[in-house]
Design a protein around this motif. Structure first.
Motif, PDB file in Angstrom:
ATOM      1  N   GLU A 153       3.958   1.724 -10.509  1.00 32.69           N
ATOM      2  CA  GLU A 153       2.894   0.772 -10.835  1.00 32.69           C
ATOM      3  C   GLU A 153       3.416  -0.650 -10.709  1.00 32.69           C
ATOM      4  O   GLU A 153       4.625  -0.894 -10.744  1.00 32.69           O
ATOM      5  N   LEU A 211       2.490   1.720  -3.500  1.00 29.63           N
ATOM      6  CA  LEU A 211       1.547   2.182  -4.525  1.00 29.63           C
ATOM      7  C   LEU A 211       1.207   3.662  -4.395  1.00 29.63           C
ATOM      8  O   LEU A 211       0.716   4.268  -5.349  1.00 29.63           O
ATOM      9  N   GLN A 212       1.473   4.255  -3.240  1.00 28.56           N
ATOM     10  CA  GLN A 212       1.259   5.694  -3.067  1.00 28.56           C
ATOM     11  C   GLN A 212       2.418   6.523  -3.624  1.00 28.56           C
ATOM     12  O   GLN A 212       2.318   7.746  -3.707  1.00 28.56           O
ATOM     13  N   THR A 213       3.504   5.864  -4.002  1.00 29.39           N
ATOM     14  CA  THR A 213       4.665   6.561  -4.550  1.00 29.39           C
ATOM     15  C   THR A 213       4.341   7.049  -5.955  1.00 29.39           C
ATOM     16  O   THR A 213       3.869   6.268  -6.786  1.00 29.39           O
ATOM     17  N   PRO A 214       4.586   8.327  -6.244  1.00 28.60           N
ATOM     18  CA  PRO A 214       4.297   8.843  -7.591  1.00 28.60           C
ATOM     19  C   PRO A 214       5.020   8.044  -8.678  1.00 28.60           C
ATOM     20  O   PRO A 214       6.150   7.601  -8.488  1.00 28.60           O
ATOM     21  N   THR A 230       9.099   2.204 -10.895  1.00 26.56           N
ATOM     22  CA  THR A 230       8.957   3.608 -10.526  1.00 26.56           C
ATOM     23  C   THR A 230       9.796   4.401 -11.517  1.00 26.56           C
ATOM     24  O   THR A 230      10.981   4.117 -11.700  1.00 26.56           O
ATOM     25  N   GLY A 285       0.816  -1.214   0.000  1.00 25.13           N
ATOM     26  CA  GLY A 285       0.000   0.000   0.000  1.00 25.13           C
ATOM     27  C   GLY A 285       0.846   1.258   0.000  1.00 25.13           C
ATOM     28  O   GLY A 285       0.550   2.230  -0.711  1.00 25.13           O
ATOM     29  N   ILE A 286       1.923   1.254   0.772  1.00 26.20           N
ATOM     30  CA  ILE A 286       2.829   2.408   0.829  1.00 26.20           C
ATOM     31  C   ILE A 286       3.492   2.615  -0.520  1.00 26.20           C
ATOM     32  O   ILE A 286       3.573   3.739  -1.033  1.00 26.20           O
ATOM     33  N   TRP A 343      10.103   4.207   2.375  1.00 26.27           N
ATOM     34  CA  TRP A 343       9.039   3.217   2.538  1.00 26.27           C
ATOM     35  C   TRP A 343       9.126   2.541   3.897  1.00 26.27           C
ATOM     36  O   TRP A 343       8.123   2.327   4.570  1.00 26.27           O
TER      37      TRP A 343
END
Length: 136
Positions: free
Chosen positions: A70, A64-67, A85, A61-62, A128
């Motif tokens: 995917e 996937l919040q990274t700009p 990334t 979850g953490i 992270w």
């Protein structure tokens, strides 16, 4: 001389397009991280932390919040996930694989192009891990 300029410019544009658009083959990147110890490498970083499936899901979850991040392959329910990334301006891809193995979460983050990531993967992974610790 003018033709050489345009050929060089075309080669540069083509190279940049390849970096941004190159496919991410799961057979190449979604592999066992083989983390035996924490390592800082020129091309990335390996980390191992105590954890369970809950830890893996929280980390997922953490991440996937990274700009510009995917999933390339996998899912926490499978015990392994690989992400790409991309850098903001040039779109350089960095790949990170997380895996649950024998009561530990293994993290392996590495670059695709070049020789050194200038510590970018290390900083990202430590961020992270800090976010994960803050959830406890």
């Amino acid at each position: 001389m003018r033709i050489i300029f345009w050929l060089v410019l075309l080669a540069i544009i083509g190279g940049l397009a390849w970096i941004r658009l190159a496919p991410s083959d799961p057979a190449v990147w979604h592999v066992d991280p083989q983390v035996t110890a924490d390592q800082d490498l020129a091309s990335g970083v390996r980390r191992r932390l105590p954890g369970s499936e809950t830890t893996l899901r929280a980390l997922h979850g953490i991440i996937l919040q990274t700009p510009r991040t995917e999933v390339v392959a996998g899912d926490p329910s499978e015990g392994r996930v690989t992400y790409v990334t991309r850098s903001l301006w040039m779109g350089f891809p960095d790949y990170t694989t997380i895996q649950l193995e024998d009561g530990s979460v293994e993290i392996y983050a590495r670059l695709r192009f070049g020789q050194s990531d200038q510590g970018v993967n290390r900083a990202r992974v430590l961020g992270w891990m800090n976010a994960l610790n803050a959830q406890d």
